[in-house]
Design an enzyme around this catalytic site. Structure first.
Site, mmCIF file in Angstrom:
data_model
loop_
_atom_site.group_PDB
_atom_site.id
_atom_site.type_symbol
_atom_site.label_atom_id
_atom_site.label_comp_id
_atom_site.label_asym_id
_atom_site.label_seq_id
_atom_site.Cartn_x
_atom_site.Cartn_y
_atom_site.Cartn_z
ATOM 1 N N LYS A 169 3.620 6.236 4.625
ATOM 2 C CA LYS A 169 2.945 4.940 4.661
ATOM 3 C C LYS A 169 2.670 4.474 6.088
ATOM 4 O O LYS A 169 2.248 3.341 6.301
ATOM 5 C CB LYS A 169 3.797 3.899 3.929
ATOM 6 C CG LYS A 169 4.075 4.246 2.469
ATOM 7 C CD LYS A 169 4.932 3.176 1.813
ATOM 8 C CE LYS A 169 5.323 3.553 0.402
ATOM 9 N NZ LYS A 169 6.137 2.505 -0.260
ATOM 10 N N PRO A 192 0.828 -1.207 0.000
ATOM 11 C CA PRO A 192 0.000 0.000 0.000
ATOM 12 C C PRO A 192 0.862 1.256 0.000
ATOM 13 O O PRO A 192 1.893 1.320 0.653
ATOM 14 C CB PRO A 192 -0.795 -0.139 1.306
ATOM 15 C CG PRO A 192 -0.825 -1.600 1.584
ATOM 16 C CD PRO A 192 0.494 -2.121 1.102
ATOM 17 N N GLU A 193 0.418 2.252 -0.756
ATOM 18 C CA GLU A 193 1.175 3.491 -0.857
ATOM 19 C C GLU A 193 0.456 4.590 -0.086
ATOM 20 O O GLU A 193 -0.570 4.366 0.552
ATOM 21 C CB GLU A 193 1.396 3.826 -2.321
ATOM 22 C CG GLU A 193 2.076 2.662 -3.043
ATOM 23 C CD GLU A 193 2.605 2.991 -4.429
ATOM 24 O OE1 GLU A 193 2.837 4.182 -4.725
ATOM 25 O OE2 GLU A 193 2.811 2.050 -5.202
ATOM 26 N N ASN A 250 6.006 1.658 -5.415
ATOM 27 C CA ASN A 250 6.400 1.133 -6.714
ATOM 28 C C ASN A 250 5.392 1.439 -7.818
ATOM 29 O O ASN A 250 5.759 1.650 -8.969
ATOM 30 C CB ASN A 250 6.632 -0.380 -6.626
ATOM 31 C CG ASN A 250 7.591 -0.875 -7.693
ATOM 32 O OD1 ASN A 250 8.522 -0.176 -8.066
ATOM 33 N ND2 ASN A 250 7.346 -2.088 -8.188
ATOM 34 N N ARG A 262 12.919 -3.854 -6.087
ATOM 35 C CA ARG A 262 11.527 -3.814 -6.513
ATOM 36 C C ARG A 262 11.450 -4.181 -7.994
ATOM 37 O O ARG A 262 12.398 -3.980 -8.749
ATOM 38 C CB ARG A 262 10.929 -2.420 -6.308
ATOM 39 C CG ARG A 262 10.830 -1.992 -4.850
ATOM 40 C CD ARG A 262 9.759 -2.777 -4.122
ATOM 41 N NE ARG A 262 9.604 -2.336 -2.744
ATOM 42 C CZ ARG A 262 10.254 -2.843 -1.705
ATOM 43 N NH1 ARG A 262 11.129 -3.824 -1.910
ATOM 44 N NH2 ARG A 262 10.052 -2.404 -0.486
#
Length: 261
Positions: A51, A2-3, A165, A249
């Site tokens: 976050k 989650p961003e 990401n 990532r």
């Protein structure tokens, strides 16, 4: 993972339901908090920081949580069936007269003094979704390591907080930046401004959309579309890991729209 926009929406829901309410029961299902009882305290407010999610209580205590890959908070009415996952994934239960907040799969869950919140979030750069976002500091942070790739610089929460990401990938595509481009060759102002604009635009709905089309399979330009045709030029989208383990990532990009040189 989650961003910042996902955490912001979760924070808003929790704050609207719980702020100003007395906790009638608490149940922490992590070893370090197993005997903790916060019932009787008032939940003053719930605020995001990048976050991270901070629940501030009366008597100067803050519940700090972080979603990482799979964590989430769910709200239920008394007697309503919980649907966030099996019981063994529950890490925290906070009850008021009107709501029950259930934290699932939270890899970070701890109590800190509200006056000492900086010990857990003080390392973060400016929060992209904060009304007081400091663009000058964010740009200086990104520019401090000019040979670093723009991808790694954006994902480093010490530079600016909240972007992950998904947005990193989509911003690089929209600005025609190869994921491995050095920071020194990038218009950092354009990167920061677009990142913030995209994240703020998605605060009004649950889906993360960068294409302007909020339908399954059409919400992103290149993110999680390996081998599929670029929406602009039809060239197959490439994918490869970027960054050093354990912070590597998966990157997605169009080799034609985002040339290496």
């Amino acid at each position: 993972m989650p961003e910042g926009d996902t955490v912001w929406r979760a924070t808003k829901r929790l704050d609207q339901a719980l702020a100003g309410k007395v906790l009638t029961k608490t149940d922490f299902r992590v070893p370090t908090l197993a005997t903790t009882d916060l019932s009787g305290r008032t939940l003053v407010e719930v605020v995001p920081r990048g976050k991270h999610l901070l629940m501030r209580l009366s008597e100067g205590t803050t519940i700090h949580s972080h979603f990482r890959m799979e964590g989430s908070w769910h709200l239920y009415r008394p007697g309503e069936k919980w649907k966030g996952g099996p019981d063994f994934q529950v890490r925290a239960v906070l009850e008021t007269d009107a709501w029950t907040a259930v934290g699932y799969r939270l890899p970070v869950l701890e109590l800190v003094a509200t006056s000492a919140e900086e010990t857990v979030v003080g390392h973060l750069g400016p929060d992209l979704l904060s009304p007081s976002f400091d663009r000058t500091v964010a740009l200086a942070n990104l520019a401090a390591d000019p040979e670093r790739t723009i991808s790694e610089a954006l994902l480093d929460q010490r530079n600016l907080a909240g972007i992950g990401n998904f947005y990193r990938t989509e911003v690089c595509f929209l600005l025609g930046l190869h994921p491995w481009r050095p920071v020194s060759t990038v218009d950092l102002g354009a990167v920061v401004d677009l990142s913030r604009r995209l994240m703020k635009a998605n605060l009004v709905h649950a889906a993360q959309v960068t294409t302007g089309v909020d339908r399954p399979g059409q919400r992103s330009w290149v993110f999680e579309r390996p081998g599929k045709p670029c929406r602009r030029c039809r060239t197959p989208v490439l994918t490869a890991p970027i960054g050093e383990p354990p912070r590597a990532r998966v990157s997605y990009w169009c080799p034609r729209c985002q040339p290496e040189n």
